[in-house]
Design a protein around this motif. Structure first.
Motif, short mmCIF file in Angstrom:
data_model
loop_
_atom_site.label_atom_id
_atom_site.label_comp_id
_atom_site.label_asym_id
_atom_site.label_seq_id
_atom_site.Cartn_x
_atom_site.Cartn_y
_atom_site.Cartn_z
N ASP A 95 0.82 -1.21 0.00
CA ASP A 95 0.00 0.00 0.00
C ASP A 95 0.85 1.26 0.00
O ASP A 95 0.39 2.32 -0.44
CB ASP A 95 -0.93 0.01 1.22
N LEU A 121 -5.31 -5.82 -3.83
CA LEU A 121 -5.28 -4.37 -4.02
C LEU A 121 -6.67 -3.85 -4.38
O LEU A 121 -7.51 -4.59 -4.91
CB LEU A 121 -4.29 -4.00 -5.13
N GLU A 125 -6.09 0.58 -7.96
CA GLU A 125 -4.66 0.32 -7.79
C GLU A 125 -4.23 -0.90 -8.60
O GLU A 125 -3.14 -0.94 -9.17
CB GLU A 125 -4.34 0.10 -6.31
#
Length: 466
Positions: A95, A121, A125
């Motif tokens: 992240d 994710l 993303e």
């Protein structure tokens, strides 16, 4: 399997203890240097570590220290380290990275490891990372993501060696030597027909020890275990265990070869599934010490609430015999023994049943025989415990009738516990529910309520109390 997995150079003795774990003083030394701004010093300490030990280092430090450590040793955080890392820790570090950085790491990994890296994710993303990948890698990962989670399609590797059955050994050897871009880590060569259906396998050692002119069709082993692409990973692991496989071909719905699964991936799956069942039995969720506090709370509290409601059933049984308990305090003293022993007996049987279901030892073919066996075990255990508790209660309270009542109640409850311990998991499995998830709640409710009912009911029926 990556090249790093074959590294055998031992670490300096001051870094690892006798159990190959990073020493606390080494971890503190690394963090002290990071916090002092000495990134070069921290990197010097971490650089000799095996990727698995680097991953352990990140798991051992606090969440607040991980990002600073990652910044200090950023060039050491390659795909091998991330593939060894705990899922929660890896997700936390991912992240903090830019999409192109995640793509660089994913590009270093086998397809199955790359999928594990990016599958959790957020959607935007995930798209950004996929756009930054090499087109071939992106296509393979996008295909893998179309398969269900924890399926063979997510687990398989796309890089394999497949040759036509009309080739001979010499042609295969020349192909392996001359073709650029082939995978370097494999144990078997898959033989396919013109439609790319796997028709056999040949161990690499066979190819190396066989004359060049021998046709592959004469050398190959035609019997093979094929893994459907949508098979659950737990079932895949069971097939590897049952047939002692090193690798296995994965086929799509048309029977075409689309990938392979190797035993190194299966070892991880077996460990994961075994731990998962134990944690589900306890209602502890994923039970990972790196799991965020909120997630751990949510996973555990719902089962405690469910257990609260099932405990009300046992409380209702006790309330129904409130007058009897008031007449003889000994009943209140002995009640926890009945519930505790019954609960433990039920848990023992339930653990055996859940494991047998998970490993395909308990099926519809032997369910009745298994139930009879567990009842027999419960009967022997019940008689033993009943005699011990009955004699003890009679002597302590100078009341042989009380001893007989608790002995009978104990025998009944242990028999019920044995029956519930096997029937509840089997019933849940027949209803297509994970038997590890809710078995403990129902078994505990059954043993508690029936134990109290048997003990207090017998006390009333026999005239011990009125």
């Amino acid at each position: 399997m990556s090249d790093s997995e074959f590294e055998t150079a031992p670490l300096p003795p001051e870094q690892l203890d006798e159990d190959d774990r990073l020493k606390p003083e080494f971890v503190r030394n690394v963090i002290d240097r990071v916090e002092a701004g000495d990134a070069a010093g921290a990197r010097e300490l971490v650089e000799p570590l095996h990727p698995a030990d680097v991953a352990d280092l990140f798991e051992l430090v606090s969440p607040e220290q991980r990002r600073a450590l990652a910044a200090a040793v950023a060039d050491l955080l390659d795909g091998d380290v991330f593939s060894e890392m705990n899922d929660w820790v890896r997700e936390e570090l991912i992240d903090a990275l830019e999409p192109h950085e995640v793509a660089d790491i994913a590009g270093q990994l086998e397809t199955d490891d790359a999928v594990a890296l990016i599958e959790d994710l957020e959607e935007d993303e995930q798209r950004a990372v996929l756009r930054a990948l090499d087109p071939d890698d992106r296509a393979a990962i996008e295909e893998a993501l179309t398969f269900p989670e924890e399926s063979a399609g997510r687990l398989m590797q796309r890089d394999l060696i497949a040759v036509p059955e009309h080739w001979n050994v010499g042609q295969v050897i020349d192909y392996l030597r001359a073709t650029e871009g082939l995978t370097t880590d494999f144990w078997e060569v898959f033989v396919v027909d013109p439609q790319h259906h796997p028709v056999g396998t040949i161990q690499l050692s066979w190819i190396l020890r066989t004359p060049r002119h021998i046709p592959m069709s004469d050398l190959m082993k035609r019997e093979q275990t094929l893994i459907p692409v949508d098979m659950d990973q737990e079932e895949v692991a069971l097939r590897f265990q049952k047939y002692a496989l090193i690798s296995a071909a994965v086929v799509d719905h048309a029977g075409r070869l689309v990938g392979m699964i190797t035993v190194d991936d299966i070892v991880h799956i077996i460990q994961q599934e075994a731990g998962e069942d134990v944690l589900l039995l306890s209602g502890a969720g994923e039970g990972d010490i790196n799991q965020p506090l909120r997630d751990s709370y949510q996973a555990r509290v719902r089962w405690l609430i469910a257990n609260l409601f099932t405990a009300l059933v046992a409380s209702a049984v006790i309330a129904a015999f409130g007058a009897a308990i008031e007449q003889m305090v000994a009943l209140a003293i002995l009640m926890p023994i009945v519930a505790s022993i019954g609960g433990n007996a039920g848990t023992q049987t339930m653990a055996v049943a859940v494991r047998a279901l998970a490993t395909n030892q308990l099926t519809q073919s032997n369910t009745i025989r298994t139930i009879k066996r567990e009842i027999a075990v419960a009967l022997l255990n019940g008689i033993t415990i009943a005699v011990l508790v009955g004699v003890g209660a009679a002597l302590v309270f100078s009341n042989p009738q009380l001893g007989a009542v608790i002995a009978a109640a104990m025998l009944i409850n242990i028999l019920i516990a044995g029956l519930a311990g096997v029937l509840v998991p089997v019933l849940l499995e027949r209803l297509d529910q994970d038997p590890a998830v809710a078995s403990s709640v129902f078994v505990t409710m059954t043993t508690d309520s029936m134990g109290f009912l048997a003990f207090l009911g017998l006390a009333v029926v026999t005239g011990l109390v009125r």
